[in-house]
Design a protein around this motif. Sequence first.
Motif, PDB file in Angstrom:
ATOM      1  N   ALA A  45      22.026  37.931 -14.934  1.00 29.04           N
ATOM      2  CA  ALA A  45      22.822  38.987 -15.428  1.00 29.04           C
ATOM      3  C   ALA A  45      22.154  40.305 -15.745  1.00 29.04           C
ATOM      4  CB  ALA A  45      23.347  38.494 -16.924  1.00 29.04           C
ATOM      5  N   GLY A  46      20.820  40.195 -15.563  1.00 28.02           N
ATOM      6  CA  GLY A  46      20.259  41.367 -15.647  1.00 28.02           C
ATOM      7  C   GLY A  46      19.718  42.036 -16.927  1.00 28.02           C
ATOM      8  N   GLU A  47      19.525  41.080 -17.819  1.00 28.29           N
ATOM      9  CA  GLU A  47      19.177  41.424 -19.336  1.00 28.29           C
ATOM     10  C   GLU A  47      17.683  41.955 -19.105  1.00 28.29           C
ATOM     11  OE1 GLU A  47      19.965  40.878 -22.446  1.00 28.29           O
ATOM     12  OE2 GLU A  47      22.019  40.266 -21.955  1.00 28.29           O
ATOM     13  N   PRO A  48      17.487  43.538 -19.435  1.00 27.79           N
ATOM     14  CA  PRO A  48      16.300  44.099 -19.511  1.00 27.79           C
ATOM     15  C   PRO A  48      15.293  43.527 -20.388  1.00 27.79           C
ATOM     16  CG  PRO A  48      17.950  45.256 -20.655  1.00 27.79           C
ATOM     17  CD  PRO A  48      18.631  44.145 -20.193  1.00 27.79           C
ATOM     18  N   ALA A  49      15.545  42.722 -21.520  1.00 23.87           N
ATOM     19  CA  ALA A  49      14.633  42.457 -22.461  1.00 23.87           C
ATOM     20  C   ALA A  49      13.986  41.154 -21.855  1.00 23.87           C
ATOM     21  CB  ALA A  49      15.020  42.288 -23.912  1.00 23.87           C
ATOM     22  N   THR A  50      14.512  40.511 -20.867  1.00 24.54           N
ATOM     23  CA  THR A  50      13.955  39.192 -20.339  1.00 24.54           C
ATOM     24  C   THR A  50      12.609  39.294 -20.163  1.00 24.54           C
ATOM     25  OG1 THR A  50      16.093  39.081 -18.794  1.00 24.54           O
ATOM     26  CG2 THR A  50      14.067  37.661 -18.320  1.00 24.54           C
ATOM     27  N   GLN A  51      11.755  38.111 -20.317  1.00 26.35           N
ATOM     28  CA  GLN A  51      10.514  38.312 -20.472  1.00 26.35           C
ATOM     29  C   GLN A  51       9.941  38.352 -18.764  1.00 26.35           C
ATOM     30  OE1 GLN A  51       8.657  34.969 -22.451  1.00 26.35           O
ATOM     31  NE2 GLN A  51       9.834  35.491 -24.276  1.00 26.35           N
ATOM     32  N   LEU A  52       8.933  39.109 -18.449  1.00 26.02           N
ATOM     33  CA  LEU A  52       8.427  39.194 -17.267  1.00 26.02           C
ATOM     34  C   LEU A  52       8.218  37.863 -16.537  1.00 26.02           C
ATOM     35  CD1 LEU A  52       7.514  40.848 -14.811  1.00 26.02           C
ATOM     36  CD2 LEU A  52       5.122  41.085 -16.191  1.00 26.02           C
TER      37      LEU A  52
ATOM     38  N   GLU B  44      -0.683  46.127 -19.151  1.00 27.11           N
ATOM     39  CA  GLU B  44      -1.819  46.252 -18.321  1.00 27.11           C
ATOM     40  C   GLU B  44      -2.603  44.997 -18.203  1.00 27.11           C
ATOM     41  OE1 GLU B  44      -3.729  50.017 -18.423  1.00 27.11           O
ATOM     42  OE2 GLU B  44      -2.095  51.197 -17.603  1.00 27.11           O
ATOM     43  N   ALA B  45      -2.676  44.604 -19.502  1.00 25.51           N
ATOM     44  CA  ALA B  45      -3.524  43.309 -19.617  1.00 25.51           C
ATOM     45  C   ALA B  45      -2.732  42.076 -19.201  1.00 25.51           C
ATOM     46  CB  ALA B  45      -3.650  43.086 -21.245  1.00 25.51           C
ATOM     47  N   GLY B  46      -1.442  42.168 -18.835  1.00 27.23           N
ATOM     48  CA  GLY B  46      -0.995  41.172 -18.088  1.00 27.23           C
ATOM     49  C   GLY B  46      -0.529  40.058 -19.029  1.00 27.23           C
ATOM     50  N   GLU B  47      -0.031  40.757 -20.173  1.00 23.41           N
ATOM     51  CA  GLU B  47       0.727  39.792 -21.151  1.00 23.41           C
ATOM     52  C   GLU B  47       2.002  39.037 -20.608  1.00 23.41           C
ATOM     53  OE1 GLU B  47       0.629  38.583 -24.373  1.00 23.41           O
ATOM     54  OE2 GLU B  47      -1.428  39.461 -24.516  1.00 23.41           O
TER      55      GLU B  47
END
Lengths: 81, 81
Positions: A45-52, B44-47
């Motif tokens: 859905a494009g939730e921007p706060a999704t974790q990387l 940048e630390a890659g969290e």
Amino acid sequence: MSQSARTAKQLGALVRRERRRQGYSQAKLGEKIGLRQATVSKLEAGEPATQLQTLLDALTALNLEITVRERSKSTDLEQLF
Amino acid sequence: MSQSARTAKQLGALVRRERRRQGYSQAKLGEKIGLRQATVSKLEAGEPATQLQTLLDALTALNLEITVRERSKSTDLEQLF
DNA sequence: TCGATTTATACGCTGTAGCGTATGACTAAT
DNA sequence: ATTAGTCATACGCTACAGCGTATAAATCGA
């Protein structure tokens, strides 16, 4: 072929496209990477706060990887809005 | 030229490289996108739990964009570990 | 060498992701 | 019509990102 994205929405759409192309349900995909169907749903859905990590996991399951490059002069319609 | 990444660490390193190349401090970059210097540091630390939006904001500030493509057969040394 | 800049890290706070679990809505196929 | 599969969404929970603020520690320049 590669698809570019600048927003969470675009990335979500891209994941959904690929997932469907590969014939997975959200649940199936989630299973492969240890995420709930609901989480996959929000990612797409494009939730921007999704974790990387959630995005990266999904891409891994789809055998995709990220590349980063200089912004291309916008051929991208969405950019107009 | 484009750089590929499969992990949060690789993405973080990539952001740092580009930021430095463009002559910004973490604080300067953060300022451009409304994020604290500490937040840029963690990115940048890659969290891996960093928010997707944080990465996207940083890339925007650096005039970069994401491309997604099929995984290339690993020329990537990091993959060996 | 020594100030100045930069970066990592800390504390307490608020907001929310992702969790398990569950359900309603929609679709497709029989 | 009924069933099965898919997906969006809900509740209560725990964990932690990012916030403002602040300060060591590391790096840089003159």
